[in-house]
Enzyme design. Structure first.
Site, PDB file in Angstrom:
ATOM      1  N   HIS A 143      -4.451 -19.496  15.065  1.00  0.00           N
ATOM      2  CA  HIS A 143      -4.857 -17.856  15.308  1.00  0.00           C
ATOM      3  C   HIS A 143      -6.131 -17.829  14.388  1.00  0.00           C
ATOM      4  O   HIS A 143      -6.043 -18.472  13.133  1.00  0.00           O
ATOM      5  CB  HIS A 143      -3.710 -16.989  14.800  1.00  0.00           C
ATOM      6  N   VAL A 169       5.106 -18.697  21.580  1.00  0.00           N
ATOM      7  CA  VAL A 169       4.563 -19.456  22.698  1.00  0.00           C
ATOM      8  C   VAL A 169       4.519 -21.095  22.209  1.00  0.00           C
ATOM      9  O   VAL A 169       3.875 -21.342  21.345  1.00  0.00           O
ATOM     10  CB  VAL A 169       3.138 -19.039  23.104  1.00  0.00           C
ATOM     11  N   ARG A 201      -9.225 -14.348  23.325  1.00  0.00           N
ATOM     12  CA  ARG A 201      -8.884 -13.384  22.591  1.00  0.00           C
ATOM     13  C   ARG A 201      -7.216 -13.104  22.834  1.00  0.00           C
ATOM     14  O   ARG A 201      -6.893 -13.143  23.803  1.00  0.00           O
ATOM     15  CB  ARG A 201      -9.736 -11.897  22.831  1.00  0.00           C
ATOM     16  N   ASP A 202      -6.628 -12.665  21.684  1.00  0.00           N
ATOM     17  CA  ASP A 202      -5.481 -12.551  21.363  1.00  0.00           C
ATOM     18  C   ASP A 202      -4.988 -10.948  22.368  1.00  0.00           C
ATOM     19  O   ASP A 202      -5.977 -10.090  22.111  1.00  0.00           O
ATOM     20  CB  ASP A 202      -4.821 -12.202  20.402  1.00  0.00           C
ATOM     21  N   ASN A 253       1.745 -20.662  13.563  1.00  0.00           N
ATOM     22  CA  ASN A 253       2.960 -20.540  13.444  1.00  0.00           C
ATOM     23  C   ASN A 253       3.689 -21.884  14.208  1.00  0.00           C
ATOM     24  O   ASN A 253       3.487 -22.557  15.153  1.00  0.00           O
ATOM     25  CB  ASN A 253       3.232 -19.323  14.372  1.00  0.00           C
ATOM     26  N   HIS A 255      -1.005 -23.572  18.613  1.00  0.00           N
ATOM     27  CA  HIS A 255      -2.053 -22.816  18.986  1.00  0.00           C
ATOM     28  C   HIS A 255      -2.599 -22.209  17.396  1.00  0.00           C
ATOM     29  O   HIS A 255      -1.742 -22.436  16.543  1.00  0.00           O
ATOM     30  CB  HIS A 255      -2.120 -21.542  19.652  1.00  0.00           C
TER      31      HIS A 255
HETATM   32  P1  AMP Z   1       2.786 -17.035  18.140  1.00  0.00           P
HETATM   33  O1  AMP Z   1       3.626 -15.839  17.629  1.00  0.00           O
HETATM   34  O2  AMP Z   1       1.965 -17.837  16.762  1.00  0.00           O
HETATM   35  O3  AMP Z   1       3.580 -18.008  19.269  1.00  0.00           O
HETATM   36  O4  AMP Z   1       1.666 -16.448  18.829  1.00  0.00           O
HETATM   37  C1  AMP Z   1       1.358 -15.928  20.128  1.00  0.00           C
HETATM   38  C2  AMP Z   1       0.326 -14.995  20.406  1.00  0.00           C
HETATM   39  O5  AMP Z   1      -0.067 -15.100  21.743  1.00  0.00           O
HETATM   40  C3  AMP Z   1       0.603 -13.685  19.999  1.00  0.00           C
HETATM   41  O6  AMP Z   1      -0.347 -13.250  19.034  1.00  0.00           O
HETATM   42  C4  AMP Z   1       0.587 -12.893  21.512  1.00  0.00           C
HETATM   43  O7  AMP Z   1      -0.012 -11.578  21.366  1.00  0.00           O
HETATM   44  C5  AMP Z   1      -0.412 -13.937  22.017  1.00  0.00           C
HETATM   45  N1  AMP Z   1      -0.367 -14.030  23.570  1.00  0.00           N
HETATM   46  C6  AMP Z   1       0.765 -13.999  24.399  1.00  0.00           C
HETATM   47  N2  AMP Z   1       0.606 -13.785  25.748  1.00  0.00           N
HETATM   48  C7  AMP Z   1      -0.728 -13.894  25.625  1.00  0.00           C
HETATM   49  C8  AMP Z   1      -1.756 -13.695  26.720  1.00  0.00           C
HETATM   50  N3  AMP Z   1      -1.388 -14.010  27.943  1.00  0.00           N
HETATM   51  N4  AMP Z   1      -3.232 -13.653  26.396  1.00  0.00           N
HETATM   52  C9  AMP Z   1      -3.467 -13.763  25.010  1.00  0.00           C
HETATM   53  N5  AMP Z   1      -2.773 -13.944  24.038  1.00  0.00           N
HETATM   54  C10 AMP Z   1      -1.285 -13.741  24.467  1.00  0.00           C
END
Ligand code: AMP
Length: 124
Positions: free
Chosen positions: A113, A107, A39-40, A98, A111
């Site tokens: 979503h 990140v 989960r995010d 993304n 990945h």
């Molecule tokens: P992006 O902007 O596509 O790189 O999405 C990165 C996602 O990772 C964001 O929706 C963050 O809320 C999520 N995120 C960052 N750190 C963590 C974590 N430790 N556990 C779960 N989700 C995370």
């Protein structure tokens, strides 16, 4: 272009690599030998799950080639299965990948979503 090259270099200390190694906690909803889903922490929808491959790199779809078609295809199929298991199949959901700064990729580990559980509003 050196900048683009650097952006594609895999950083083994990115947050998702640390989650994969068990150095950071995550609320896992699925895992197999190729990928994990959790989960995010900052959900953008009632159900917001991140699905990531275990492999290190490519960091986004920018670096994909024909040789990646198999595992990327399986990742999308896994996303559909997880969405169904989470009860999202009937009303639908959104899959988002993304890639790079204009998309706000935070990140640098590829990945997907999985967003659903309520009306998501118009997008693209
Ligand atoms: P992006 O902007 O596509 O790189 O999405 C990165 C996602 O990772 C964001 O929706 C963050 O809320 C999520 N995120 C960052 N750190 C963590 C974590 N430790 N556990 C779960 N989700 C995370």
């Amino acid at each position: 272009m050196p900048e683009a090259h650097d952006a594609q270099r895999y950083d083994p200390n990115n947050v998702f690599a640390r989650i994969l190694r068990g150095e950071l906690p995550s609320d896992r909803v699925y895992e197999d030998d190729e990928c994990i889903a959790f989960r995010d922490v900052d959900p953008a929808a009632p159900t917001h799950i991140l699905l990531i491959p275990r492999r290190a790199g490519p960091v986004s779809t920018v670096g994909l080639g024909e040789q990646d078609a198999g595992w990327v295809g399986r990742l999308v199929v896994r996303a559909a299965r997880i969405a169904a298991e989470q009860g999202l199949a009937e009303r639908g959901y959104r899959l988002v990948l993304n890639a790079g700064p204009d998309a706000g990729q935070a990140v640098p580990h590829l990945h997907l979503h999985i967003l659903g559980g309520g009306e998501l509003g118009p997008f693209a």
